[in-house]
Design an enzyme around this catalytic site. Structure first.
Site, PDB file in Angstrom:
ATOM      1  N   TRP A 127      22.851 -35.577 -15.903  1.00 59.57           N
ATOM      2  CA  TRP A 127      24.165 -34.933 -15.786  1.00 59.57           C
ATOM      3  C   TRP A 127      25.034 -35.823 -14.901  1.00 59.57           C
ATOM      4  O   TRP A 127      24.626 -36.162 -13.782  1.00 59.57           O
ATOM      5  CB  TRP A 127      23.981 -33.558 -15.156  1.00 59.57           C
ATOM      6  CG  TRP A 127      25.239 -32.760 -14.946  1.00 59.57           C
ATOM      7  CD1 TRP A 127      26.245 -32.569 -15.839  1.00 59.57           C
ATOM      8  CD2 TRP A 127      25.600 -32.029 -13.768  1.00 59.57           C
ATOM      9  NE1 TRP A 127      27.206 -31.764 -15.291  1.00 59.57           N
ATOM     10  CE2 TRP A 127      26.844 -31.419 -14.020  1.00 59.57           C
ATOM     11  CE3 TRP A 127      25.003 -31.823 -12.524  1.00 59.57           C
ATOM     12  CZ2 TRP A 127      27.497 -30.620 -13.092  1.00 59.57           C
ATOM     13  CZ3 TRP A 127      25.644 -31.027 -11.598  1.00 59.57           C
ATOM     14  CH2 TRP A 127      26.873 -30.432 -11.879  1.00 59.57           C
ATOM     15  N   ASP A 208      16.250 -29.051 -11.010  1.00 61.64           N
ATOM     16  CA  ASP A 208      17.572 -28.477 -11.245  1.00 61.64           C
ATOM     17  C   ASP A 208      17.445 -27.516 -12.419  1.00 61.64           C
ATOM     18  O   ASP A 208      17.074 -27.927 -13.523  1.00 61.64           O
ATOM     19  CB  ASP A 208      18.547 -29.630 -11.573  1.00 61.64           C
ATOM     20  CG  ASP A 208      19.969 -29.145 -11.782  1.00 61.64           C
ATOM     21  OD1 ASP A 208      20.191 -27.919 -11.833  1.00 61.64           O
ATOM     22  OD2 ASP A 208      20.870 -29.996 -11.910  1.00 61.64           O
ATOM     23  N   LYS A 243      26.014 -20.434 -16.020  1.00 63.66           N
ATOM     24  CA  LYS A 243      25.904 -20.292 -17.472  1.00 63.66           C
ATOM     25  C   LYS A 243      25.229 -18.978 -17.861  1.00 63.66           C
ATOM     26  O   LYS A 243      25.748 -18.243 -18.689  1.00 63.66           O
ATOM     27  CB  LYS A 243      25.118 -21.467 -18.069  1.00 63.66           C
ATOM     28  CG  LYS A 243      25.603 -22.846 -17.629  1.00 63.66           C
ATOM     29  CD  LYS A 243      26.900 -23.209 -18.282  1.00 63.66           C
ATOM     30  CE  LYS A 243      27.649 -24.397 -17.744  1.00 63.66           C
ATOM     31  NZ  LYS A 243      27.154 -25.339 -16.823  1.00 63.66           N
TER      32      LYS A 243
HETATM   33  C1  LIG Z   1      22.292 -30.047 -15.140  1.00 68.74           C
HETATM   34  C2  LIG Z   1      23.263 -29.251 -14.345  1.00 68.74           C
HETATM   35  N1  LIG Z   1      22.997 -28.988 -13.073  1.00 68.74           N
HETATM   36  C3  LIG Z   1      23.827 -28.275 -12.303  1.00 68.74           C
HETATM   37  C4  LIG Z   1      25.014 -27.794 -12.808  1.00 68.74           C
HETATM   38  C5  LIG Z   1      25.900 -27.062 -11.826  1.00 68.74           C
HETATM   39  O1  LIG Z   1      26.543 -25.982 -12.236  1.00 68.74           O
HETATM   40  P1  LIG Z   1      27.546 -25.174 -11.283  1.00 68.74           P
HETATM   41  O2  LIG Z   1      27.871 -25.984 -10.108  1.00 68.74           O
HETATM   42  O3  LIG Z   1      28.702 -24.879 -12.146  1.00 68.74           O
HETATM   43  O4  LIG Z   1      26.795 -23.924 -10.920  1.00 68.74           O
HETATM   44  C6  LIG Z   1      25.348 -28.041 -14.156  1.00 68.74           C
HETATM   45  C7  LIG Z   1      26.608 -27.571 -14.732  1.00 68.74           C
HETATM   46  O5  LIG Z   1      27.079 -27.978 -15.746  1.00 68.74           O
HETATM   47  C8  LIG Z   1      24.447 -28.790 -14.941  1.00 68.74           C
HETATM   48  O6  LIG Z   1      24.684 -29.070 -16.216  1.00 68.74           O
END
Ligand SMILES: Cc1ncc(COP(=O)(O)O)c(C=O)c1O
Length: 394
Positions: A127, A208, A243
């Site tokens: 990511w 993660d 999500k």
């Molecule tokens: C792999 C991954 N980790 C962490 C996140 C963090 O999400 P958020 O900060 O929106 O809770 C995302 C969001 O797209 C993600 O795809």
């Protein structure tokens, strides 16, 4: 002072969103933005979230500060959701964090406090925000092979042989499920093999989990976490409720650290709370209060599971529908990786020239790497999408 600063280029996805918005074509499709969408193309507040919010409005009596670790009810419910009922609670610390990103950032600072020379190994690719979040905190990052773009498979053997050579005490960042961007996850047997190597080489897993429930199911998607937590002496888990509860802007997540024993756990607990105090002091409450109500009430929890299952099944069916539509139009190209992948993302696997042609000639938007968000596909646009992809391949 600020006159000395230079402008920074905007996030590529934000640029894509703006271009998509300005595109007047009615048949345009957005496969770029990273949020779940319904068949109608919306990202509504989950019905169960609306119900829990109503309860909060009616019953919440105060908005005084909560502590640095956030809500204890939320933390224990999330810890159980992720680690299961039989997790080693006496060695675990879980705090509420401002989303998955906030959790990753706090985790990075905790790693730096505990072991300033440790490197964090990230999958290639990963990511894109992992790099600024972790390196931005001061960590040094290294990468391990993960994705073979030619056959759309995981390079498991290469991943293992790289990690076998990683120095003891290094940290390995892993995606529990719905790997972003590839959509390809390790099998349970591969997780078992990897765990043995982590234990053998004294590497610390940093998992993660941003899509629990989006791949196969709530329990299935955390196999690696539960398996590793029974075997490794230490591990870190960052979770996000953006999500699976649709709480993107409310910033809800957790950070868990598994310590080697209960004494070390108490030290981690004091350190992590001290650290949080130096960054944002206390996490935002609203979204976590909503999640806590849902997870701690049997009826709300089953209503949530139903909505989550609908989201997961829709993503799966869109993968199958697009692959079938492509097979119908051309036998020359293999897109079967679309259905081997899980969650919202995967690579379409086309070169940048075609990505740009899809945008210019057909109003189909995706990031340059050809990573698509499957949630942008609907039964009404899938044929146009398949026609356009095949047209650019000719
Ligand atoms: C792999 C991954 N980790 C962490 C996140 C963090 O999400 P958020 O900060 O929106 O809770 C995302 C969001 O797209 C993600 O795809």
């Amino acid at each position: 002072m600020f006159e000395s600063l230079q402008p920074v280029s905007a996030d590529a996805i934000l640029g894509l969103i703006a271009e998509y918005k300005d595109d007047p074509r009615t048949e345009k499709i957005d496969l770029g933005v990273g949020v779940y969408r319904t068949t109608e193309g919306d990202t509504p507040v989950l019905q169960v979230v609306k119900r829990a919010e109503q309860i909060l409005i009616d019953e919440q009596e105060s908005k005084v500060y909560i502590g640095t670790a956030g809500s204890a009810d939320f933390n224990s419910a999330m810890q159980e959701l992720i680690f299961g009922e039989s997790c080693p609670v006496d060695r675990l610390v879980t705090i509420q964090a401002p989303g998955g990103s906030g959790s990753l950032r706090v985790a990075a600072s905790m790693i730096l406090r505990a072991s300033p020379t440790a490197s964090v190994w990230v999958s290639e690719p990963t990511w894109p925000n992992h790099t600024p979040l972790l390196a931005g905190a001061g960590l040094s990052l290294k990468s391990y092979p993960y994705y073979n773009a030619l056959n759309h498979e995981i390079k498991f053997d290469d991943m293992i042989s790289t990690l076998k050579d990683a120095p003891a005490g290094d940290v390995v960042l892993l995606h529990a499920c719905c790997h972003n961007p590839t959509g390809l996850d390790l099998s349970n047997d591969e997780w078992r093999t990897l765990t043995d190597i982590m234990v053998d080489r004294n590497l610390i897993p940093f998992i993660d989990i941003a899509y629990q429930g989006f791949a196969e199911g709530l329990n299935e998607d955390v196999f690696c976490i539960r398996h590793m937590s029974e075997r490794v002496p230490e591990m870190i888990v960052s979770s996000s409720c953006s999500k699976n509860f649709g709480l993107y802007r409310d910033r809800v997540g957790t950070l868990s650290i598994l310590a080697i024993n209960d004494k070390a756990r108490d030290v981690v607990d004091s350190q992590i709370n001290n650290l949080v105090r130096t960054i944002y002091s206390v996490p935002p409450d609203h979204g976590a209060a909503v999640v806590s109500l849902i997870l701690n009430d049997a009826e709300l929890r089953s209503a949530w599971v139903i909505e989550l299952t609908e989201m997961r099944e829709r993503l799966k069916s869109m993968r199958v529908m697009l692959n079938d539509a492509l097979i119908l139009r051309s036998s020359k190209h293999d897109f079967s990786h679309l259905v081997r992948a899980t969650g919202m993302f995967c690579f379409l696997g086309i070169p940048i020239e075609q990505v740009l042609r899809l945008k210019k000639d057909f109003g189909i938007y995706m990031v340059d790497s050809s990573r698509i968000n499957v949630a942008g596909i609907t039964p009404s646009n899938v044929n146009y999408l398949a026609d356009s992809i095949i047209a650019t391949l000719r």
